[in-house]
Design a protein around this motif. Structure first.
Motif, short mmCIF file in Angstrom:
data_model
loop_
_atom_site.label_atom_id
_atom_site.label_comp_id
_atom_site.label_asym_id
_atom_site.label_seq_id
_atom_site.Cartn_x
_atom_site.Cartn_y
_atom_site.Cartn_z
N GLY A 73 0.85 -1.18 -0.09
CA GLY A 73 -0.01 -0.05 0.03
C GLY A 73 0.90 1.21 0.18
N GLY A 74 2.18 1.07 0.51
CA GLY A 74 2.96 2.38 0.45
C GLY A 74 2.60 3.36 1.43
N LYS A 75 1.79 3.15 2.30
CA LYS A 75 1.59 4.38 3.44
C LYS A 75 2.65 4.19 4.38
CE LYS A 75 -2.09 3.57 5.77
NZ LYS A 75 -3.34 3.44 6.49
N ASP A 76 3.07 5.40 4.64
CA ASP A 76 4.19 5.57 5.68
C ASP A 76 3.57 5.57 7.00
OD1 ASP A 76 6.37 5.90 7.01
OD2 ASP A 76 6.69 8.17 6.53
N THR A 77 3.60 4.55 7.81
CA THR A 77 2.95 4.48 9.05
C THR A 77 3.99 5.26 10.16
OG1 THR A 77 3.82 2.23 9.32
CG2 THR A 77 1.86 2.59 8.38
N LYS A 78 5.01 5.73 9.68
CA LYS A 78 5.80 6.25 11.01
C LYS A 78 5.12 7.70 11.52
CE LYS A 78 10.26 4.58 9.58
NZ LYS A 78 11.69 4.81 9.23
N ALA A 79 4.52 8.15 10.52
CA ALA A 79 3.47 9.67 10.97
C ALA A 79 2.46 9.24 11.88
CB ALA A 79 3.27 9.96 9.58
N LEU A 80 2.18 7.91 12.06
CA LEU A 80 1.00 7.52 13.03
C LEU A 80 1.52 7.67 14.65
CD1 LEU A 80 -0.47 4.31 11.29
CD2 LEU A 80 -1.47 6.79 11.28
N PHE A 81 2.85 7.59 14.50
CA PHE A 81 3.27 7.47 15.86
C PHE A 81 4.07 8.79 16.31
CE2 PHE A 81 3.07 3.21 14.38
CZ PHE A 81 2.56 2.49 15.43
N LYS A 82 3.53 9.96 15.58
CA LYS A 82 4.42 11.38 15.89
C LYS A 82 3.60 11.77 17.28
CE LYS A 82 5.27 15.64 14.13
NZ LYS A 82 6.94 15.60 14.34
N GLY A 83 4.52 12.04 18.22
CA GLY A 83 4.20 12.64 19.58
C GLY A 83 3.62 11.56 20.45
N LEU A 84 3.70 10.30 20.13
CA LEU A 84 3.18 9.42 20.97
C LEU A 84 4.28 8.73 22.03
CD1 LEU A 84 0.68 7.23 18.76
CD2 LEU A 84 0.22 9.07 20.32
N LYS A 85 4.19 8.00 23.00
CA LYS A 85 5.22 7.84 23.96
C LYS A 85 6.19 7.18 23.27
CE LYS A 85 1.98 7.85 27.90
NZ LYS A 85 1.21 7.05 28.95
N ILE A 86 6.11 6.02 22.36
CA ILE A 86 7.16 5.28 21.88
C ILE A 86 8.10 6.02 21.03
CG2 ILE A 86 5.69 4.69 19.77
CD1 ILE A 86 8.03 2.41 21.76
N GLU A 87 7.85 7.16 20.56
CA GLU A 87 8.59 7.98 19.92
C GLU A 87 9.60 8.68 20.73
OE1 GLU A 87 7.92 11.25 16.33
OE2 GLU A 87 7.20 11.80 18.39
N ASN A 88 9.46 8.71 21.87
CA ASN A 88 10.55 9.26 22.94
C ASN A 88 11.05 8.03 23.65
OD1 ASN A 88 9.92 11.92 22.22
ND2 ASN A 88 8.12 11.86 23.50
N ALA A 89 10.98 6.65 23.38
CA ALA A 89 11.48 5.76 24.21
C ALA A 89 12.93 5.44 23.79
CB ALA A 89 10.58 4.27 23.85
N GLY A 90 13.42 5.95 22.86
CA GLY A 90 14.86 5.53 22.69
C GLY A 90 14.96 4.88 21.12
N GLU A 91 16.37 4.94 20.49
CA GLU A 91 16.55 4.62 19.32
C GLU A 91 16.59 3.03 19.21
OE1 GLU A 91 17.37 4.11 15.61
OE2 GLU A 91 16.63 5.87 16.34
#
Length: 569
Positions: A73-91
Motif C-alpha cells: 500500500g505504500g503508506k508511511d505509518t511512521k507518521a502515525l506515532f508522531k508525538g506518542l510515547k514510543i517516539e521518545n522511548a529511544g533509538e
C-alpha cells in the motif's frame, strides 16, 4: 487528537489504530506496549484479556509499527506515532519501526455453527494475507513455490496445505524482505468456542494445532509473534511442544497497564472533556478490573458513557458491556449449576466474596466433566476480580478470593444470570403446582414451591420483595388466570391475588407472604399472614365480584425454605 479547539471525538466502534490516529479520534496512548514487548524478547507471546479491552487496537498498533509497508500500500505509518510515547522511548526501539513483513490474522469471524463454515472463514483470512503480499511472487524463483502461493491465495489448497500455510508465507516474505516475519493473531480462541458449541471441537483442534506448530515452533523465518484472545486454551490442546510460549494472563504483572484504562488515563480523559465531576460515577460503574498489580477501567464502557455525557451531562450510566461479551459458555455452565454453585452466585450478587480454585489451562472438554470450571470462565473473562493475596493450598492449587468488580457487572449478574435461572423455572411443568393451589392441597403446594425456590437464584434473600416477585412470576403462568399485586381490598392491600377470568368457572386465590427471621418462626409467620387476610377482610372485593370459591394461603419464607397454611372457610 484534534489539533484545534475542537474536542477530539471518541472512537466509538473503531478498533483499528491507523483509523483512530488518522481521523484524530481521542487515543489513550498504549504505544509503550511495543517497548515492553521488545524488552521482554519472547519469541511468541500470548496475551489474554476480557473481550472489548483493547486487544484489537493494540494488535493493529503493532502491525502499523513493525510493518515494512513499501509493498503493501505504500503508506508511511511512521507518521502515525508522531508525538506518542514510543517516539521518545529511544533509538533501540525505533530501529524496529517499519522493518519487518507482518502477517496479521483475526479469527473473530470464525464464530460459525459448523466446521465447514468456520474453516472457510479461517481459510479466507489466510487467503487475504497471501493476496496482500502478492508482490513476493516476483522473487519466488522456484516454480513449486509460485504454484503453492497461488493455490493458497485463491482458495485452491487442501486443508493440510492451509495448516502449514503461515510458515510457508513467512518463508516467502523473509526471502523477499531479507527480514524475518512478525505474526499477529487476534481473537485466537473464538474458533474453539464455536467448535465446542457446534460439536466439532476435535476437528478444529486438528486444523489449528498444526497451523500454530508450523508457524510458531522452530520457524526459522519468525521474528516475533503476538497472539491475543479471551481465554488461555490448554497448551496440550493447541500449543503442544511450544516451549517458547510466553503466556500473559490477567494474573501476570507484565503488560498489566496496556489493556484497559488506568486511573491516570481516566482522569486525563475526564479532564479533557471537562467531566471531572463524573469521576466517582465512572469509577463505581466501570473500574475494578485487576490485571496483574494494576486496577483498570473497562475501556469499552468508559468511552461510551463519556460520549453520552458529551451530548447530555445529565444522562445516567448504562451497562454497555452487557451485550458485548460472549455469554454462551457462562450460560451453559450456569444451566448445570448445583445448589452450592447457586449459593456462591447469590453471595457474589449480594456483595460478598467467594474463595475458589483457579487454574489457567482450560480445555473445553472439561466443561462437560466439571461444572466448577465456571469460576475459571467468570474470572478470566472479566466477570470476577481477584481481591487480596493469592494463596496456594497443600496440593499446589491456586486459591483466589473473588468478587464482582463494579456496578456494571452487578447489573449483568442481577439481570442476565437471574433471567437464566427464571428461564429454567419457566421451562418446568407446573401442573402439580397449580392443581395443588386450586384444590387446597397445602402439602403438595408447599413441596412444589420448595423445589422451585431451590431452582431459583436471589441476591436479596432478606427482602420480601424477592419472594413477592418470585411468586408473581410463577403464578402468572397459569392460563385463564390473572394476577393482582398489592391491590387495595377490604381494609388494606393484600400481597397477591390469582383470579379466574370467568368468576363462574374458576376461583380467586389470596396469598399473603411473610418473611420469617428464623426457621423456627415460620409457623407463627404463617398464622400471622392468615390472620391478616381475615382481619383486613381481603376476600370482600372478590366476593362482591362474584367469586364464590375463594382460597386463602398464608406463606412464610426463610431463605430458600417455605411453609404454607390455608384457611378456606
Amino acid at each position: 487528537m484534534a489539533s484545534d479547539n475542537r474536542k477530539a471525538p471518541l472512537p466509538i466502534g473503531h478498533s483499528f489504530f491507523d483509523r483512530v490516529i488518522e481521523d484524530e479520534f481521542y487515543y489513550v496512548d498504549k504505544t509503550l506496549f511495543i517497548r515492553d514487548l521488545l524488552d521482554k524478547s519472547a519469541l511468541v507471546t500470548l496475551c489474554t484479556r476480557p473481550r472489548r479491552f483493547g486487544k484489537t487496537l493494540n494488535q493493529t498498533m503493532l502491525k502499523c509499527f513493525f510493518e515494512d509497508t513499501a509493498q503493501v500500500g505504500g503508506k508511511d505509518t511512521k507518521a502515525l506515532f508522531k508525538g506518542l510515547k514510543i517516539e521518545n522511548a529511544g533509538e533501540r526501539y525505533l530501529r524496529h519501526q517499519g522493518k519487518y513483513p507482518v502477517v496479521f490474522l483475526s479469527f473473530k469471524g470464525a464464530k460459525r455453527s459448523t466446521f465447514e463454515d468456520s474453516y472457510f472463514n479461517l481459510k479466507y483470512e489466510i487467503m487475504e494475507e497471501f493476496k496482500r503480499h502478492h508482490y513476493v511472487l516476483d522473487k519466488l524463483s522456484n516454480d513449486g513455490d509460485r504454484e503453492m502461493f497461488k493455490k493458497l491465495a485463491f482458495g485452491k489448497g487442501t486443508l493440510e496445505e492451509y495448516a502449514v500455510s503461515l510458515r510457508f508465507l513467512c518463508k516467502c516474505l523473509a526471502n523477499y524482505h531479507n527480514h524475518k516475519t512478525v505474526i499477529l493473531i487476534d481473537e485466537y480462541d473464538v474458533p474453539f468456542e464455536s467448535a465446542w458449541f457446534g460439536g466439532f471441537y476435535q476437528d478444529m483442534i486438528q486444523f489449528i494445532r498444526p497451523l500454530f506448530e508450523a508457524a510458531l515452533k522452530d520457524n526459522p523465518f519468525l521474528q516475533i509473534a503476538v497472539i491475543t484472545g479471551c481465554l488461555r486454551i490448554s497448551k496440550e490442546s493447541i500449543f503442544t511442544g511450544l516451549n517458547n510460549l510466553d503466556i500473559i494472563s490477567i494474573r501476570s504483572v507484565h503488560y498489566d497497564e496496556h489493556f484497559g484504562f488506568t486511573q491516570d488515563e481516566m482522569d486525563r480523559m475526564l479532564q479533557y472533556y471537562d467531566l471531572e465531576s463524573k469521576t466517582q460515577i465512572v469509577k463505581d460503574w466501570y473500574d475494578g478490573y485487576l490485571f496483574g498489580n494494576k486496577e483498570v477501567y473497562n475501556p469499552w464502557s468508559s468511552i461510551r458513557v463519556i460520549n453520552n455525557w458529551n451530548v447530555d451531562r445529565n444522562c445516567l450510566p448504562e451497562p454497555f458491556w452487557a451485550n458485548t461479551s460472549s455469554n454462551d459458555i457462562v450460560r451453559k455452565l450456569i444451566d448445570r449449576a448445583d445448589s452450592f454453585m447457586k449459593e456462591d452466585l447469590e453471595k457474589l450478587m449480594s456483595g460478598a466474596s467467594i474463595s475458589k480454585k483457579i487454574h489457567e489451562d482450560i480445555t473445553y472438554d472439561e466443561i462437560d466433566k466439571n461444572p466448577k470450571i465456571l469460576w475459571n470462565f467468570l474470572f478470566f473473562t472479566g466477570y470476577l476480580k481477584k481481591i487480596g493475596e493469592e494463596k496456594v493450598n497443600d496440593m499446589g492449587e491456586i486459591i483466589l478470593e473473588l468478587t464482582i468488580p463494579n456496578i456494571e457487572l452487578k447489573y449483568i449478574y442481577k439481570t442476565k444470570i437471574s433471567e437464566w435461572f427464571e428461564e429454567r423455572i419457566s421451562a418446568k411443568n407446573l401442573d402439580r403446582f397449580f392443581n395443588a393451589i386450586l384444590n387446597g392441597d397445602t402439602e403438595t403446594f408447599q413441596a412444589e414451591l420448595s423445589m422451585l425456590l431451590a431452582e431459583s437464584i436471589s441476591y436479596m434473600d432478606s427482602a420480601e420483595n424477592f419472594y413477592h416477585g418470585f411468586m408473581t412470576g410463577v403464578l402468572s403462568r397459569l392460563d385463564g388466570y390473572r394476577i393482582k399485586s398489592n391491590r387495595e381490598s377490604g381494609k388494606g392491600r393484600n400481597d397477591l391475588v390469582m383470579y379466574a377470568l370467568n368468576c363462574m368457572a374458576g376461583k380467586a386465590v389470596i396469598f399473603e407472604l411473610k418473611q420469617a427471621k428464623s426457621f423456627r418462626e415460620m409457623p407463627d409467620a404463617c398464622l400471622s399472614a392468615l390472620k391478616q387476610i381475615e382481619d383486613m377482610d381481603y376476600a370482600a372485593e372478590w366476593s362482591y365480584e362474584g367469586y364464590d370459591n375463594i382460597l386463602k394461603y398464608g406463606i412464610a419464607f426463610y431463605r430458600k425454605s417455605c411453609m404454607i397454611m390455608s384457611n378456606t372457610k
